[in-house]
Write a protein that holds these residues in place. Structure first.
Motif, PDB file in Angstrom:
ATOM      1  N   GLY A 517      15.442  50.968  33.515  1.00 18.04           N
ATOM      2  CA  GLY A 517      16.517  49.979  33.477  1.00 18.04           C
ATOM      3  C   GLY A 517      17.845  50.559  33.068  1.00 18.04           C
ATOM      4  N   ARG A 518      17.853  51.830  32.659  1.00 14.68           N
ATOM      5  CA  ARG A 518      19.128  52.449  32.300  1.00 14.68           C
ATOM      6  C   ARG A 518      19.995  52.721  33.516  1.00 14.68           C
ATOM      7  NH1 ARG A 518      19.608  56.014  28.240  1.00 14.68           N
ATOM      8  NH2 ARG A 518      21.563  56.484  29.273  1.00 14.68           N
ATOM      9  N   ALA A 528      17.416  60.913  39.834  1.00 11.48           N
ATOM     10  CA  ALA A 528      17.439  61.834  38.704  1.00 11.48           C
ATOM     11  C   ALA A 528      17.732  63.254  39.144  1.00 11.48           C
ATOM     12  CB  ALA A 528      16.097  61.779  37.968  1.00 11.48           C
ATOM     13  N   ALA A 529      17.408  63.584  40.362  1.00  9.07           N
ATOM     14  CA  ALA A 529      17.609  64.963  40.816  1.00  9.07           C
ATOM     15  C   ALA A 529      18.825  65.120  41.715  1.00  9.07           C
ATOM     16  CB  ALA A 529      16.361  65.435  41.559  1.00  9.07           C
ATOM     17  N   ALA A 530      19.618  64.057  41.879  1.00 11.50           N
ATOM     18  CA  ALA A 530      20.775  64.121  42.776  1.00 11.50           C
ATOM     19  C   ALA A 530      21.916  64.869  42.107  1.00 11.50           C
ATOM     20  CB  ALA A 530      21.234  62.708  43.130  1.00 11.50           C
ATOM     21  N   CYS A 538      26.819  63.207  32.569  1.00 11.17           N
ATOM     22  CA  CYS A 538      25.512  63.474  31.968  1.00 11.17           C
ATOM     23  C   CYS A 538      25.213  62.397  30.935  1.00 11.17           C
ATOM     24  CB  CYS A 538      25.519  64.854  31.309  1.00 11.17           C
ATOM     25  SG  CYS A 538      24.076  65.172  30.272  1.00 11.17           S
ATOM     26  N   CYS A 539      23.948  61.993  30.837  1.00 10.32           N
ATOM     27  CA  CYS A 539      23.604  60.935  29.882  1.00 10.32           C
ATOM     28  C   CYS A 539      23.773  61.402  28.441  1.00 10.32           C
ATOM     29  CB  CYS A 539      22.180  60.442  30.101  1.00 10.32           C
ATOM     30  SG  CYS A 539      20.933  61.678  29.732  1.00 10.32           S
ATOM     31  N   CYS A 540      23.896  62.700  28.212  1.00  4.93           N
ATOM     32  CA  CYS A 540      24.209  63.180  26.869  1.00  4.93           C
ATOM     33  C   CYS A 540      25.690  62.983  26.551  1.00  4.93           C
ATOM     34  CB  CYS A 540      23.861  64.663  26.741  1.00  4.93           C
ATOM     35  SG  CYS A 540      22.127  65.023  27.070  1.00  4.93           S
ATOM     36  N   PRO A 634      13.434  57.556  34.802  1.00 12.74           N
ATOM     37  CA  PRO A 634      14.729  57.161  35.385  1.00 12.74           C
ATOM     38  C   PRO A 634      15.920  57.873  34.759  1.00 12.74           C
ATOM     39  CG  PRO A 634      13.370  55.236  34.912  1.00 12.74           C
ATOM     40  CD  PRO A 634      12.674  56.399  34.289  1.00 12.74           C
ATOM     41  N   CYS A 635      15.811  58.236  33.482  1.00  6.00           N
ATOM     42  CA  CYS A 635      16.906  58.933  32.823  1.00  6.00           C
ATOM     43  C   CYS A 635      16.323  59.779  31.703  1.00  6.00           C
ATOM     44  CB  CYS A 635      17.955  57.958  32.275  1.00  6.00           C
ATOM     45  SG  CYS A 635      17.343  56.933  30.921  1.00  6.00           S
ATOM     46  N   SER A 636      17.147  60.560  31.060  1.00  7.88           N
ATOM     47  CA  SER A 636      16.638  61.447  30.015  1.00  7.88           C
ATOM     48  C   SER A 636      16.277  60.643  28.765  1.00  7.88           C
ATOM     49  CB  SER A 636      17.687  62.503  29.667  1.00  7.88           C
ATOM     50  OG  SER A 636      18.795  61.886  29.044  1.00  7.88           O
TER      51      SER A 636
END
Length: 968
Positions: A517-518, A528-530, A538-540, A634-636
């Protein structure tokens, strides 16, 4: 007592006593001296005394004849036992020796009040019984006496006679019993058929068992009569026909007699079951009522249970094996009967049959499994269902291949089914039973390897669903996994298998739920690999406006490298917390996962624990998901990163806590210092109480096991520096207090020097209007056993008597603080004190009671219900253990307890009534002035609207009515 007495002098002394002294005319002390002289000489001059032959025995009989003092009798009985045990010559005086001792049988002695010698009736009974049952030479005199006393109307005489008969059977043979067998059997039979006393009946059955065992072990000559066969024929003749009577009045007494005899030896079992089992099977078929069938099946069950004593026997020797088909038919028919009670007996019988190795054929075993599945899953009555699961758990280790190959697949199919077509159970109840049954049969390593994948598969299936009850299903699945994990702890390989299978799977489903859901709406699953687009970050490094405060933190993920990573979606305000309602992220679900992971970890070997921790800690610190079975998310996963959108991920720190806090102390945790800093920051900054508390507990669990030294001192100083400003002011004072409590507990348990500083800080918070009540409740946390961290089961550093030390160091400070506190915070000190006292070992508390009792009585006047309840719970055992001290305050106690019986809180009313009940343990002279007042006051709670309150009121008032009664 002289050890250098010249040879012959001992004999001279005894001859002089026997010939010149009339012992029974002496005072008690002088008679005791005579017995002591004889005892000493029997120890030091045995050969000289034996040289007197039967004269020594005759002389002692003259000395003892007429003795009445219980102190002397105990010594005299011991001398008689030594005479027999050490083979002194009895000569023609066997009957006289028997008469001089048996005249006291049965013992009728009541010790006087406040007897300083402490001799009880039971002491004399056992001592005399040891004499009477010491030699077969007494048999011809003793057995008629026992038969006479068994026929008396005095229950104590019956019991003593039966117990003595049982003791005699251990040394008697057929020769001693032959003449008296008909009379003994007649007396035993009559008592079982007619007695109104369960004690007498039980002793009769024990005596019959002993008689049968005695006759069984006698070695017969070729021309001697087999008394066992004739005795069992009498038993069968008198009992067998009662099993066939239509009214079944004497069925149970007859069955008990037959089973008591049958259990004595394999010979008796074969002789009786050969006649009785066919009859019971015939009667079961003849009767149609469920109640009658249940009675017959229970009798049959008694004989089946006896078979287990003898192990596996050949078919030509066993009546039971020759009746395999009809026995199985009867038991299986009981399992399908509508009567629940008959079903329960059938399940017990099925368990016994299954435990007899070689009894059930392969086809019977398959039928057994089918019946157990049907009863466990589809029987509406919960008793039958639970009994069937228990039976499956008992039989599974005996037949692991059958249960893993037949039952587990069937349970898996039922778990996956969408409806229950056989019964009216709803789908949720059916799944609940399936989960319980899978845990119940997981009693063998080979079965565990089949059941654990089924349970985990169901967990993953629930994760994908969206129905309202999915949270409860996850909890049920975790409860079943926990039961399996506890069973696996006994086997190192089974424990490692469960850990490898369950822990990564639980982490995977939880991480998936937290990361799902993120992504923005419509994002493809493979995004995720795009490669990064111009609007992606970046999600960080969340973009501005995505719920983060301040500048973006540097990327902590080594695999990021600024190249390719999970895109961070631009979340709207409405979707900022899209996952908090997901089943796997609910607090009760995560709380159910914690004991599973903990139980799977605590018993790992250090080598395997180190292997596992090298994967789990990087998962939480760096998002390394490669070891998880489903590692495409879906995400990190970055639970320690900043941002409100990561709130769901942070909740999974509970699972990290379950793992790292259960590791053995000698297992090194990778990146431990960094992990401690992250946990510390999370516990102080997180807005979610569940997450903050879990992080604090995890931090405390690690600190408790951390080796002493500079690193520990630095992390503790950092924690103090974070806590103190948070406690002083700001929006997160509660989080800071939670961290303070758990760190204090961790240090108190290991006697760390900093614990006193933190405890003083906690004591200071009792005067805080806002945090004071929570700080007071925190004393319960410090003293109580924690279920998930900081206990010996998870290898915590728990020093002996840390509670006593905490009490000694801090209770004086609590008392001092109470006296100096303002009226608005006094209750906090009382609450903290009552929590400490409630968890203190009672012997320690009793020693400190005089100085604390006045404060406890003052606590009863406090308006805080928690204080009242805790204080009452503390006072109740003290009334029983320290009545003399409590008697000094009886007036105040009576007034306080009676007042609290009208409290608005039901728990307080119940506790007050229990204390009023416990008051009756005080000396009667103290209670009598209050008797009428208490009885009148306790009439009111008899009409309380709550049944539990009424029950306690009845018990307390009834006991007060008896105060001062004779014999109380």
């Amino acid at each position: 007592m002289c050890e250098v007495l010249a040879p012959g002098l001992a004999v001279s002394v005894l001859k002089a006593i026997f010939q010149e002294v009339h012992v029974q005319s002496l005072l008690q002390l002088d008679r005791h001296t005579v017995y002591s002289i004889i005892t000493n000489f029997m120890v030091t001059r045995e050969e000289e005394l034996k040289g007197l032959g039967a004269d020594f025995t005759f002389g002692f009989i003259q000395v003892m004849d007429g003795e009445k003092d219980p102190r002397n009798l105990l010594v005299a009985f011991q001398i008689v036992r030594d005479l027999i045990a050490k083979n002194y010559a009895l000569g023609p005086f066997v009957e006289e020796l028997f008469e001089v001792t048996s005249c006291y049988f049965p013992i009728d002695f009541t010790p006087p009040p406040n007897d300083p010698h402490g001799i009880q009736r039971e002491d004399l009974i056992l001592s005399l019984r040891a004499v009477l049952a010491s030699t077969p030479q007494f048999a011809e005199f003793l057995l008629p006496l026992l038969i006479e006393k068994m026929d008396s109307d005095l229950q104590s005489a019956k019991l003593d006679s039966l117990q003595t008969l049982t003791a005699c059977c251990a040394i008697y043979g057929q020769k001693e019993l032959q003449e008296f067998l008909p009379s003994l059997w007649s007396s035993l039979r009559r008592e079982v058929f007619q007695t109104a006393s369960e004690k007498v009946e039980a002793e009769c059955l024990t005596a019959l068992h002993a008689l049968s065992a005695c006759l069984s072990r006698s070695v017969l000559s070729s021309d001697a009569e087999d008394l066992l066969d004739s005795f069992l024929s009498s038993v069968l003749q008198d009992c067998r026909h009662h099993l066939c009577e239509p009214d079944m009045k004497l069925v149970w007494p007859s069955a008990k007699l037959l089973q008591a005899a049958a259990g004595a030896s394999l010979r008796t079992y074969q002789r009786l079951t050969h006649s009785v089992l066919p009859l019971l099977l015939e009667q079961y078929t003849k009767h149609s009522q469920s109640s009658q069938r249940r009675t017959i099946l229970e009798m049959l069950l008694g004989f089946l249970e006896l078979q287990r004593k003898w192990g596996h026997v050949e078919e030509d020797e066993s009546a039971l094996l020759s009746l395999r088909a009809p026995v199985c038919s009867v038991v299986f028919s009981a399992l399908t009967d509508p009567s629940v009670q008959l079903q329960l007996v059938g399940i017990r019988a099925l368990t016994v049959l299954g435990s007899l190795r070689g009894f059930l054929s392969p086809s019977d075993l398959e039928l057994v499994v089918d019946h157990l599945i049907r009863l466990a899953l589809h029987e509406e009555d919960s008793q039958s269902s639970e009994a069937a699961m228990e039976a499956a758990g008992s039989l599974a280790p005996i037949y692991p291949a059958v249960f893993s190959g037949r039952m587990v697949p069937r349970l898996g199919e039922e778990l996956r089914s969408e409806r229950d077509e056989e019964r009216s159970l709803d789908l949720r109840s059916l799944r609940q039973r399936c989960l319980q049954a899978l845990a119940a049969v997981s009693t063998h390593t080979s079965i565990v390897r089949e059941t654990v994948p089924v349970l985990l598969q169901h967990l993953r299936k629930v994760q994908k669903g969206s129905e309202a009850g999915s949270a409860q299903e996850v909890v049920s699945a975790c409860q079943s996994l926990h039961r399996v994990a506890l069973r696996c702890q006994q086997d190192a390989e089974g424990c490692w298998y469960f850990h490898q299978a369950a822990v990564p799977c639980l982490l995977a489903v939880a991480v998936l739920a937290a990361t799902r859901g993120r992504r923005g709406a419509g994002a493809p699953a493979g995004a995720a690999a795009a490669p990064w687009g111009p609007a992606e970050r970046c999600c960080c490094h969340p973009p501005a406006g995505a719920g983060t405060a301040g500048p973006a933190a540097p990327c902590q993920r080594q695999s990021c490298g600024g190249q390719r990573h999970v895109p961070f979606p631009l979340l709207s305000a409405e979707s900022a917390h899209p996952l908090l309602g997901k089943a796997l992220l609910e607090e009760d679900v995560l709380a159910a996962m914690v004991p599973v992971i903990s139980a799977a970890t605590t018993h790992l070997s250090p080598e395997r624990a180190a292997q596992s921790v090298s994967h789990v800690v990087p998962l939480f610190l760096d998002g390394e998901v490669s070891f998880l079975p489903q590692n495409s998310f879906p995400c990190s996963f970055q639970p320690f990163a900043e941002g409100e959108c990561l709130e769901a991920q942070r909740r999974l720190v509970a699972l990290l806590m379950a793992f790292v806090c259960s590791l053995p102390r000698n297992v090194a945790i990778p990146q431990q210092e960094r992990l401690l800093r992250e946990l510390l920051a999370l516990s102080c900054s997180c807005n979610c109480p569940f997450t903050a508390t879990t992080a604090a507990k995890c931090f405390a669990g690690l600190v408790n096991k951390h080796p002493a030294g500079q690193q520990l001192d630095e992390i503790l100083q950092l924690a103090v520096n974070r806590m103190e400003p948070g406690l002083a002011e700001g929006p997160r004072r509660v989080q800071a207090l939670t961290l303070l409590l758990w760190v204090t507990k961790a240090l108190v348990m290991r006697y760390h020097p900093l614990s006193s500083h933190l405890t003083d800080k906690l004591l200071g918070l009792l005067g805080d209007v806002e945090l004071g009540p929570a700080a007071a409740d925190g004393f319960s946390l410090l003293m109580a056993e924690s279920p998930d961290v900081l206990h010996k089961g998870c290898h915590a550093d728990v020093r002996i008597m840390f509670r006593q030390r905490f009490f000694t160091d801090n209770v004086p400070k609590l008392v001092q603080g109470f006296h100096g506190a303002g009226p608005d915070v006094k209750a906090n000190y009382l609450k903290g004190l009552s929590h400490v006292l409630n968890h203190l070992p009672k012997p320690v508390l009793v020693t400190e009671l005089p100085t604390l009792l006045s404060l406890l009585l003052e606590a009863l006047s406090c308006s805080d219900r928690v204080v009242q309840l805790s204080t009452l719970s503390c006072l109740q055992p003290l009334l029983l253990e320290a009545p003399q001290i409590m008697s000094l305050h009886v007036d105040t106690l009576v007034t306080k307890f009676l007042s609290l019986t009208s409290s608005p809180a039901m728990a307080v009313r119940i506790a007050a009534l229990r204390c009023a009940h416990a008051l009756t343990s005080l000396p009667t002279i103290v209670l009598l002035p209050y008797k009428a007042r208490v009885i009148r006051a306790l009439a009111k709670p008899l009409d309380d609207k709550k049944r539990l309150v009424r029950k306690e009121a009845v018990a307390a008032r009834g006991e007060w009515f008896l105060v001062g009664s004779p014999g109380r």
